[in-house]
Design a protein around this motif. Sequence first.
Motif, mmCIF file in Angstrom:
data_model
loop_
_atom_site.group_PDB
_atom_site.id
_atom_site.type_symbol
_atom_site.label_atom_id
_atom_site.label_comp_id
_atom_site.label_asym_id
_atom_site.label_seq_id
_atom_site.Cartn_x
_atom_site.Cartn_y
_atom_site.Cartn_z
ATOM 1 N N UNK A 92 5.685 -5.727 -9.358
ATOM 2 C CA UNK A 92 5.999 -6.098 -10.747
ATOM 3 C C UNK A 92 7.387 -5.584 -11.128
ATOM 4 N N UNK A 93 7.677 -4.345 -10.724
ATOM 5 C CA UNK A 93 8.992 -3.752 -11.017
ATOM 6 C C UNK A 93 10.100 -4.587 -10.353
ATOM 7 N N UNK A 94 9.830 -5.052 -9.123
ATOM 8 C CA UNK A 94 10.774 -5.908 -8.401
ATOM 9 C C UNK A 94 10.997 -7.229 -9.114
ATOM 10 N N UNK A 95 9.910 -7.827 -9.625
ATOM 11 C CA UNK A 95 10.014 -9.096 -10.370
ATOM 12 C C UNK A 95 10.920 -8.922 -11.590
ATOM 13 N N UNK A 96 10.692 -7.834 -12.317
ATOM 14 C CA UNK A 96 11.463 -7.563 -13.540
ATOM 15 C C UNK A 96 12.948 -7.423 -13.185
ATOM 16 N N UNK A 97 13.231 -6.656 -12.120
ATOM 17 C CA UNK A 97 14.628 -6.448 -11.689
ATOM 18 C C UNK A 97 15.262 -7.763 -11.241
ATOM 19 N N UNK A 98 14.478 -8.610 -10.569
ATOM 20 C CA UNK A 98 14.998 -9.900 -10.075
ATOM 21 C C UNK A 98 15.433 -10.790 -11.232
ATOM 22 N N UNK A 99 14.654 -10.780 -12.296
ATOM 23 C CA UNK A 99 14.977 -11.631 -13.444
ATOM 24 C C UNK A 99 16.156 -11.094 -14.252
ATOM 25 N N UNK A 150 0.830 -1.216 0.000
ATOM 26 C CA UNK A 150 0.000 0.000 0.000
ATOM 27 C C UNK A 150 0.855 1.253 0.000
ATOM 28 N N UNK A 151 2.003 1.204 0.687
ATOM 29 C CA UNK A 151 2.881 2.366 0.778
ATOM 30 C C UNK A 151 4.049 2.177 -0.194
ATOM 31 N N UNK A 152 4.256 3.162 -1.065
ATOM 32 C CA UNK A 152 5.278 3.036 -2.120
ATOM 33 C C UNK A 152 6.682 2.824 -1.557
ATOM 34 N N UNK A 153 7.060 3.568 -0.506
ATOM 35 C CA UNK A 153 8.401 3.413 0.067
ATOM 36 C C UNK A 153 8.576 2.066 0.761
ATOM 37 N N UNK A 154 7.533 1.611 1.457
ATOM 38 C CA UNK A 154 7.613 0.287 2.106
ATOM 39 C C UNK A 154 7.795 -0.788 1.040
ATOM 40 N N UNK A 155 7.059 -0.661 -0.068
ATOM 41 C CA UNK A 155 7.155 -1.645 -1.145
ATOM 42 C C UNK A 155 8.544 -1.617 -1.786
ATOM 43 N N UNK A 156 9.070 -0.420 -1.995
ATOM 44 C CA UNK A 156 10.421 -0.311 -2.582
ATOM 45 C C UNK A 156 11.453 -0.937 -1.641
ATOM 46 N N UNK A 157 11.318 -0.680 -0.342
ATOM 47 C CA UNK A 157 12.222 -1.295 0.645
ATOM 48 C C UNK A 157 12.153 -2.818 0.541
ATOM 49 N N UNK A 158 10.954 -3.362 0.501
ATOM 50 C CA UNK A 158 10.785 -4.816 0.419
ATOM 51 C C UNK A 158 11.389 -5.367 -0.872
ATOM 52 N N UNK A 159 11.184 -4.666 -1.980
ATOM 53 C CA UNK A 159 11.774 -5.099 -3.256
ATOM 54 C C UNK A 159 13.300 -5.130 -3.156
ATOM 55 N N UNK A 160 13.884 -4.098 -2.562
ATOM 56 C CA UNK A 160 15.342 -4.016 -2.432
ATOM 57 C C UNK A 160 15.856 -5.144 -1.524
ATOM 58 N N UNK A 186 18.228 -12.318 -3.119
ATOM 59 C CA UNK A 186 18.370 -13.194 -4.289
ATOM 60 C C UNK A 186 19.770 -13.097 -4.901
ATOM 61 N N UNK A 187 20.311 -11.892 -4.960
ATOM 62 C CA UNK A 187 21.616 -11.710 -5.613
ATOM 63 C C UNK A 187 22.777 -12.233 -4.773
ATOM 64 N N UNK A 188 22.741 -11.987 -3.465
ATOM 65 C CA UNK A 188 23.926 -12.278 -2.648
ATOM 66 C C UNK A 188 23.782 -13.421 -1.645
#
Length: 194
Positions: free
Chosen positions: A170-177, A125-135, A141-143
């Motif tokens: 969705x943006x997080x999924x794209x970055x993950x792949x 619901x919150x854009x910054x919380x979602x960005x934090x979770x994506x990061x 996944x990377x390290x």
Amino acid sequence: MQSEKFNKAIKLFDEANSSDPNTENFEGKEFPKELLYAMRMTEQLNKFAPNSSEALQLTVRCQHICRWEIPRDSYEMNRVGYLKWRQDLKDFHAKKASEILKSVGYDAQTIADVEFLLLKKQLKKNADTQTLEDVVCLVFLEYYFLKFSEKYSEEKLIDIVQKTWKKMSEKGHKAALELKLTDTALALITKALS
């Protein structure tokens, strides 16, 4: 250009994390584990969402601040113990970060914003919380995923990937792949998503 306050806060977060007795080797150099994690979080945020709010930039740098002070094995080794440990860590990180932010002169609103994010409120619901979770998920996944995969069965790993994926945008999924993953990690992730 970052403010002097911001730079001081980052320096203090990094000094706190430099006390981590656990170390990790990366590219031939030994780092305190949580300091390396914090650096990776900032690096990932700068790639994923370069125009992030100051509160989010501060949050990614202190997301695991002094995590070793509350070891996982000091809680019951079951789901209930795990969830209690995670919640206590969030509260601990929020308190620790707030003290540092206050000490360098941050206003109450910025401190409240960082606490809100560290407590992972309003995910999806919150854009910054979602960005934090994506990061968080991208750094995992990377390290950390590959090392993690050595400890668990394929079935458990697929479950972990699926749960991680659900938390991401969705943006997080794209970055993950697009991450540079090993063939083993990529194969597990592909299997989990199919």
